[in-house]
Design a protein around this motif. Structure first.
Motif, PDB file in Angstrom:
ATOM      1  N   PHE A  93     -10.711  17.112  16.766  1.00  0.00           N
ATOM      2  CA  PHE A  93     -11.687  18.193  16.851  1.00  0.00           C
ATOM      3  C   PHE A  93     -11.176  19.435  16.124  1.00  0.00           C
ATOM      4  N   SER A  94      -9.919  19.763  16.357  1.00  0.00           N
ATOM      5  CA  SER A  94      -9.315  20.924  15.712  1.00  0.00           C
ATOM      6  C   SER A  94      -9.316  20.780  14.192  1.00  0.00           C
ATOM      7  N   LEU A  95      -8.968  19.589  13.718  1.00  0.00           N
ATOM      8  CA  LEU A  95      -8.959  19.355  12.275  1.00  0.00           C
ATOM      9  C   LEU A  95     -10.365  19.444  11.686  1.00  0.00           C
ATOM     10  N   ARG A  96     -11.345  18.935  12.420  1.00  0.00           N
ATOM     11  CA  ARG A  96     -12.732  19.017  11.928  1.00  0.00           C
ATOM     12  C   ARG A  96     -13.192  20.462  11.818  1.00  0.00           C
ATOM     13  N   THR A 147     -14.401  25.191   8.274  1.00  0.00           N
ATOM     14  CA  THR A 147     -14.235  26.595   7.916  1.00  0.00           C
ATOM     15  C   THR A 147     -13.410  26.782   6.652  1.00  0.00           C
ATOM     16  N   GLY A 148     -12.943  25.683   6.065  1.00  0.00           N
ATOM     17  CA  GLY A 148     -12.197  25.768   4.813  1.00  0.00           C
ATOM     18  C   GLY A 148     -10.737  26.136   4.989  1.00  0.00           C
ATOM     19  N   GLN A 149     -10.200  26.005   6.185  1.00  0.00           N
ATOM     20  CA  GLN A 149      -8.816  26.382   6.447  1.00  0.00           C
ATOM     21  C   GLN A 149      -7.852  25.209   6.387  1.00  0.00           C
ATOM     22  N   LEU A 150      -8.364  23.995   6.226  1.00  0.00           N
ATOM     23  CA  LEU A 150      -7.524  22.797   6.256  1.00  0.00           C
ATOM     24  C   LEU A 150      -6.958  22.530   4.870  1.00  0.00           C
ATOM     25  N   ALA A 151      -5.634  22.521   4.768  1.00  0.00           N
ATOM     26  CA  ALA A 151      -4.986  22.284   3.480  1.00  0.00           C
ATOM     27  C   ALA A 151      -4.820  20.793   3.202  1.00  0.00           C
ATOM     28  N   LYS A 152      -4.411  20.033   4.223  1.00  0.00           N
ATOM     29  CA  LYS A 152      -4.172  18.596   4.050  1.00  0.00           C
ATOM     30  C   LYS A 152      -5.327  17.818   4.685  1.00  0.00           C
ATOM     31  N   THR A 153      -6.311  17.465   3.887  1.00  0.00           N
ATOM     32  CA  THR A 153      -7.469  16.761   4.423  1.00  0.00           C
ATOM     33  C   THR A 153      -7.139  15.337   4.826  1.00  0.00           C
ATOM     34  N   SER A 154      -6.012  14.817   4.371  1.00  0.00           N
ATOM     35  CA  SER A 154      -5.624  13.455   4.738  1.00  0.00           C
ATOM     36  C   SER A 154      -5.248  13.356   6.214  1.00  0.00           C
TER      37      SER A 154
END
Length: 62
Positions: A26-29, A34-41
Motif C-alpha cells: 500500500f505504501s509503495l502504491r 504521488t511520484g515519490q517512488l524511485a525504485k518501481t521494481s
C-alpha cells in the motif's frame, strides 16, 4: 525472501508477514501515485513475496 525460509515459519508468523507485506505494498502504491517512488521494481518484488506467503499458507492449510 525465499520459499525455504517461509516453509520454516509457523502459520501465525506467516500471517503477520503477510500483513506487513500488504502494508508495504500500500505504501509503495501511494508513493508511486504521488511520484515519490524511485525504485518501481519494489512494487513487483513485494507483490511476488505476497504471492509466495499466500501459497505457503495454502499449502499448510491443506
Amino acid at each position: 525472501m525465499k520459499a525455504n525460509e517461509l516453509n520454516q515459519k509457523s502459520v501465525a508468523e506467516l500471517k503477520s508477514e503477510l500483513t506487513e507485506l500488504l502494508k508495504a505494498q500500500f505504501s509503495l502504491r501511494m508513493q508511486h501515485a504521488t511520484g515519490q517512488l524511485a525504485k518501481t521494481s519494489e512494487i513487483k518484488r513485494v507483490r511476488k513475496d505476497i504471492a509466495r506467503v499466500r501459497t505457503i499458507l495454502g499449502q499448510k492449510a491443506a
